[in-house]
Design an enzyme around this catalytic site. Sequence first.
Site, mmCIF file in Angstrom:
data_model
loop_
_atom_site.group_PDB
_atom_site.id
_atom_site.type_symbol
_atom_site.label_atom_id
_atom_site.label_comp_id
_atom_site.label_asym_id
_atom_site.label_seq_id
_atom_site.Cartn_x
_atom_site.Cartn_y
_atom_site.Cartn_z
ATOM 1 N N LYS A 112 -1.159 -8.010 -27.401
ATOM 2 C CA LYS A 112 -0.033 -8.742 -26.830
ATOM 3 C C LYS A 112 1.259 -7.965 -27.097
ATOM 4 O O LYS A 112 1.498 -7.534 -28.231
ATOM 5 C CB LYS A 112 0.044 -10.129 -27.477
ATOM 6 C CG LYS A 112 1.112 -10.989 -26.860
ATOM 7 C CD LYS A 112 1.180 -12.346 -27.551
ATOM 8 C CE LYS A 112 2.405 -13.075 -27.059
ATOM 9 N NZ LYS A 112 2.816 -14.136 -27.944
ATOM 10 N N ILE A 137 -7.642 -2.905 0.544
ATOM 11 C CA ILE A 137 -9.057 -3.226 0.804
ATOM 12 C C ILE A 137 -9.328 -3.294 2.308
ATOM 13 O O ILE A 137 -10.283 -2.694 2.816
ATOM 14 C CB ILE A 137 -9.452 -4.563 0.128
ATOM 15 C CG1 ILE A 137 -9.137 -4.506 -1.370
ATOM 16 C CG2 ILE A 137 -10.934 -4.887 0.361
ATOM 17 C CD1 ILE A 137 -9.226 -5.838 -2.091
ATOM 18 N N LYS A 194 1.081 -4.154 11.247
ATOM 19 C CA LYS A 194 -0.086 -4.175 10.350
ATOM 20 C C LYS A 194 -1.379 -3.981 11.132
ATOM 21 O O LYS A 194 -2.287 -3.285 10.686
ATOM 22 C CB LYS A 194 -0.141 -5.504 9.579
ATOM 23 C CG LYS A 194 0.744 -5.475 8.353
ATOM 24 C CD LYS A 194 0.730 -6.731 7.547
ATOM 25 C CE LYS A 194 1.883 -6.631 6.553
ATOM 26 N NZ LYS A 194 2.232 -7.893 5.947
ATOM 27 N N ASN A 241 0.255 -14.208 -7.606
ATOM 28 C CA ASN A 241 1.018 -14.816 -6.509
ATOM 29 C C ASN A 241 0.579 -16.266 -6.316
ATOM 30 O O ASN A 241 -0.296 -16.754 -7.018
ATOM 31 C CB ASN A 241 0.842 -13.998 -5.217
ATOM 32 C CG ASN A 241 -0.615 -13.851 -4.864
ATOM 33 O OD1 ASN A 241 -1.295 -14.835 -4.624
ATOM 34 N ND2 ASN A 241 -1.108 -12.603 -4.866
HETATM 35 N N1 CTP Z 1 -4.672 -6.425 1.958
HETATM 36 C C1 CTP Z 1 -5.733 -5.809 1.330
HETATM 37 N N2 CTP Z 1 -5.519 -5.015 0.244
HETATM 38 C C2 CTP Z 1 -4.280 -4.841 -0.248
HETATM 39 C C3 CTP Z 1 -3.183 -5.463 0.384
HETATM 40 C C4 CTP Z 1 -3.419 -6.272 1.467
HETATM 41 O O1 CTP Z 1 -6.878 -5.975 1.760
HETATM 42 N N3 CTP Z 1 -4.119 -4.068 -1.323
HETATM 43 C C5 CTP Z 1 -4.937 -7.237 3.153
HETATM 44 C C6 CTP Z 1 -4.675 -8.707 3.020
HETATM 45 O O2 CTP Z 1 -5.822 -9.424 2.600
HETATM 46 C C7 CTP Z 1 -4.262 -9.087 4.446
HETATM 47 C C8 CTP Z 1 -3.572 -7.836 4.958
HETATM 48 O O3 CTP Z 1 -4.042 -6.773 4.142
HETATM 49 O O4 CTP Z 1 -5.377 -9.331 5.255
HETATM 50 C C9 CTP Z 1 -2.084 -7.868 4.932
HETATM 51 O O5 CTP Z 1 -1.632 -8.250 3.649
HETATM 52 P P1 CTP Z 1 -0.058 -8.450 3.356
HETATM 53 O O6 CTP Z 1 0.115 -8.778 1.908
HETATM 54 O O7 CTP Z 1 0.523 -9.383 4.392
HETATM 55 O O8 CTP Z 1 0.492 -7.026 3.710
HETATM 56 P P2 CTP Z 1 0.605 -5.698 2.928
HETATM 57 O O9 CTP Z 1 -0.292 -4.693 3.562
HETATM 58 O O10 CTP Z 1 0.384 -5.931 1.470
HETATM 59 O O11 CTP Z 1 2.099 -5.292 3.243
HETATM 60 P P3 CTP Z 1 3.478 -5.985 2.768
HETATM 61 O O12 CTP Z 1 3.187 -6.587 1.408
HETATM 62 O O13 CTP Z 1 4.428 -4.876 2.759
HETATM 63 O O14 CTP Z 1 3.803 -7.036 3.809
#
Ligand code: CTP
Length: 397
Positions: free
Chosen positions: A289, A307, A337, A210
Amino acid sequence: MNTLTNKRVLLGVSGSIAAYKSPDIVRRLQDLGAEVRVVITSGGREFVSERSLQTISKNKVHDNLWDKDAELSMGHIELAKWADIVIIAPASANTIAKLCHGKADDLLSTVILATSATVMIAPSMNQQMYASLAMKENLQLLKSRNVIIIEPGFGEQACGDVGEGRLAEPIDIAQQAAELFLSNSLSGKKVLITIGGTIEAIDPVRFISNHSSGKMGMSLAHACIQAGAKTTLVVGSISIEVERRAETIFVTSASEMYDAVMNNITSQDLFISCAAVADYRPSKVSLNKIKKTSSIKSIQLIENKDILASVCKLKDKPICIGFAAETENLISNAKHKLKNKKCDAIILNDISNSEIGLKSDENEVHFISEKNSEKIDKNSKQIIAEIIINKIAKYFF
Ligand code: CTP
């Protein structure tokens, strides 16, 4: 309680009718414990007497760049070095324009160029002047240079107009200055921060990732160190320099980030989950590959562990702060969240706005906890990080 005890504040008073409020600003700063010196411009002198400022500040008011006596005692360089913070209140349109151009044609503008202290300005002017494009662009430029803008109020003005441009209240100016010094607020605390994006391999060449730059997380790392915390970073893919004063563990994938966090979470007081962690990874990583001619035309994904949610479930969990990067239904998604992951607060940012968020140097966020939902206005990521850390210290420690 916010305090300015032992802090040295240089108050710049420039030419706006609101300069008559500057003795009150000196008082409010002193009430919070600051030692205050005043630099006044020729415009400022038209609206407030030096004698009042001198009597209240209990210090000589500085006004002349060419004053030989002053240069022998406390000249522009000494004043610039003396200050822990410089506040220009009121900041006139002319003074703001001069700061933008780096002019040094009077004592105040010269001190600003020569200081390494944080600079705050409280604009004060007619509402039409404040609304002008030139003013908007000037303030934007100053923000990008880490000058903190104390937003003016809305209401009736001295000229009879009604609108935005009234000097912020003296007590609010003093409070905003004090908020910057909640340092040592994390003294003796241990903080773990995840930063950057994760990389999920498809084969030895390709991956899923990303746009995270790591800027916000690294700004938080600086802020935690400034606040006295022992700081550990778990760093994924970033495009900036790493904060050297922190202990750093480098990782690539979400699984590695999970392991690094879990192996280091015991005894942490605060966990800030700023990383943009991939929610999914390819179910199989090809050792070789994948050729264009191969039969593989789609990638099967499996879910990564969350996490933040995992840390929040720990028995002796630290204070857990998550981020919510959203493009729609911002507040409700963030609150969702907060509840789902059971963290203590969520920092919401709107990543649909290209001026803030992922790759940008600026951000605008909401600090959302069970009890509070507060907007932190657009500013450099470093200033936003400092405000976030101050709020965390205030609410949780
Ligand atoms: N996060 C994490 N582990 C993951 C996904 C997200 O620790 N596998 C944490 C991110 O570091 C952030 C929070 O969860 O603090 C929210 O991340 P975000 O990407 O906004 O949300 P998601 O839980 O992934 O949900 P969505 O992608 O559906 O918005």
